[in-house]
Design an enzyme around this catalytic site. Sequence first.
Site, mmCIF file in Angstrom:
data_model
loop_
_atom_site.group_PDB
_atom_site.id
_atom_site.type_symbol
_atom_site.label_atom_id
_atom_site.label_comp_id
_atom_site.label_asym_id
_atom_site.label_seq_id
_atom_site.Cartn_x
_atom_site.Cartn_y
_atom_site.Cartn_z
ATOM 1 N N ILE A 8 -5.390 1.023 -3.804
ATOM 2 C CA ILE A 8 -4.190 0.703 -4.594
ATOM 3 C C ILE A 8 -2.932 0.974 -3.774
ATOM 4 C CG2 ILE A 8 -5.189 1.049 -6.891
ATOM 5 C CD1 ILE A 8 -3.058 3.749 -5.216
ATOM 6 N N ALA A 9 -3.083 1.224 -2.465
ATOM 7 C CA ALA A 9 -1.940 1.671 -1.653
ATOM 8 C C ALA A 9 -1.215 0.487 -1.020
ATOM 9 C CB ALA A 9 -2.425 2.658 -0.605
ATOM 10 N N ARG A 10 -1.604 0.147 0.180
ATOM 11 C CA ARG A 10 -1.090 -1.034 0.857
ATOM 12 C C ARG A 10 -2.256 -1.664 1.614
ATOM 13 N NH1 ARG A 10 2.502 -1.000 -2.092
ATOM 14 N NH2 ARG A 10 4.765 -0.945 -1.707
ATOM 15 N N GLU A 42 -0.687 -10.305 1.696
ATOM 16 C CA GLU A 42 -0.378 -10.775 0.338
ATOM 17 C C GLU A 42 0.598 -11.936 0.357
ATOM 18 O OE1 GLU A 42 0.829 -7.548 -2.232
ATOM 19 O OE2 GLU A 42 -0.843 -6.336 -1.549
ATOM 20 N N HIS A 82 -1.923 -7.070 -7.185
ATOM 21 C CA HIS A 82 -0.904 -6.019 -7.005
ATOM 22 C C HIS A 82 -0.267 -5.648 -8.357
ATOM 23 C CE1 HIS A 82 1.767 -4.138 -3.683
ATOM 24 N NE2 HIS A 82 1.903 -3.436 -4.797
ATOM 25 N N GLY A 110 -0.881 12.498 -2.571
ATOM 26 C CA GLY A 110 0.525 12.632 -2.967
ATOM 27 C C GLY A 110 0.648 12.489 -4.469
ATOM 28 N N ARG A 111 1.776 11.960 -4.914
ATOM 29 C CA ARG A 111 2.009 11.833 -6.363
ATOM 30 C C ARG A 111 0.902 10.995 -7.027
ATOM 31 N NH1 ARG A 111 7.490 11.506 -4.095
ATOM 32 N NH2 ARG A 111 6.676 9.563 -3.255
#
Length: 318
Positions: free
Chosen positions: A235-237, A266, A284, A156-157
């Site tokens: 780096i997503a979730r 987290e 994060h 995606g972006r």
Amino acid sequence: MKRVLLTRPLPDRVVEAARTHFEVELRDDPAPLKLGQMRGALALYDGVLPTLGDMFSAEVFADAENPRCKILANFGVGYNHIDAAAARGAGISVTNTPGAVTDATADIAMTLILMSARRAGEGERMVRAGKWPGWNPTQMLGLHVSGKTVGIIGMGRIGQAIAQRCHYGFGMDVIYYNRSPKPMEFPARQVESLEALAAQADIVVVAVPGGAETHHIVGSSVFEAMKPSGHFVNIARGDVVNEAALIAALQAGAFAGAGLDVYEKEPIVPEALKAMENVTLLPHLGTAALEVREAMGLMAVENLRAFFAGEIPPNLVN
Ligand SMILES: NC(=O)c1ccc[n+]([C@@H]2O[C@H](COP(=O)([O-])OP(=O)(O)OC[C@H]3O[C@@H](n4cnc5c(N)ncnc54)[C@H](O)[C@@H]3O)[C@@H](O)[C@H]2O)c1
Ligand SMILES: O=C(O)[C@H](O)CO
């Protein structure tokens, strides 16, 4: 004037912008809202600007009959902490902040790629501990990333911004796994399975949204397919990745190293991850730059403004 709750301290510019449109309640506690506070917020405010950690699950909306709150303008692109369908069921719109976060998050992916591949965290710890014996030709050899293959899960972006950095900055080949093809200005090849991506890539990067659809889509089969010299970056979730499987694979030496910005629970980071020298751990940090947080906040405020002006908010997700 509409009453709006900002659930966390935010940059001054964002608070000032919100105050030009709304009667603002600024919560100065950096901790996430608790269940009762979320229910209270739905009853007391016309709009809420929540963020990561404010767990607006279906339970929060369950008893909310015709709540005063009509919009949750999330601060952040990822909104997996909000049950957007349940919100819609309660008559509440949800918006997010796409684009504002893209470059900064791609930059953190690059930080993790380089830190993991070049053993930067390990080296820094060694220097600080006074354990550096001095340069020698075979010391702390890592993976040379130039010209290698990066495999991106979720084109995606942010995935595309990572691909651009890898291609133009480091001459890497790009392969990706995504629901649909994503034509790029440079060669980028879609692969059919996560395992195929893991087998071909030197560096695997996770950039899909979190949520039920992607929960644990990266697990042991992916880690077992990775090259022994490979590096894994998320780096997503956190919950996209089966953290227990990741720890087991790293402990077994299935691949060379990992770089993580996000975690399943987290801010809890498993001791097993902290114990491994070949794991880079960031708190994060994806969007952690003032101008980025300002842009995110101004976007969320614009979503609120548009909504209360009777327009369709620009970043409606439900
Ligand atoms: N670490 C951070 O601080 C940080 C910062 C910003 C965003 N993020 C996370 O990054 C995510 C991605 O952001 P974005 O702006 O690139 O989102 P995006 O919607 O532009 O991109 C997501 C991509 O994943 C693909 N995708 C979704 N589900 C999939 C599935 N099941 N299988 C294969 N592909 C799938 C989509 O087709 C899309 O191309 C956010 O949702 C957020 O969770 C993290
Ligand atoms: O989803 C996002 O935008 C980040 O994770 C929060 O900054």
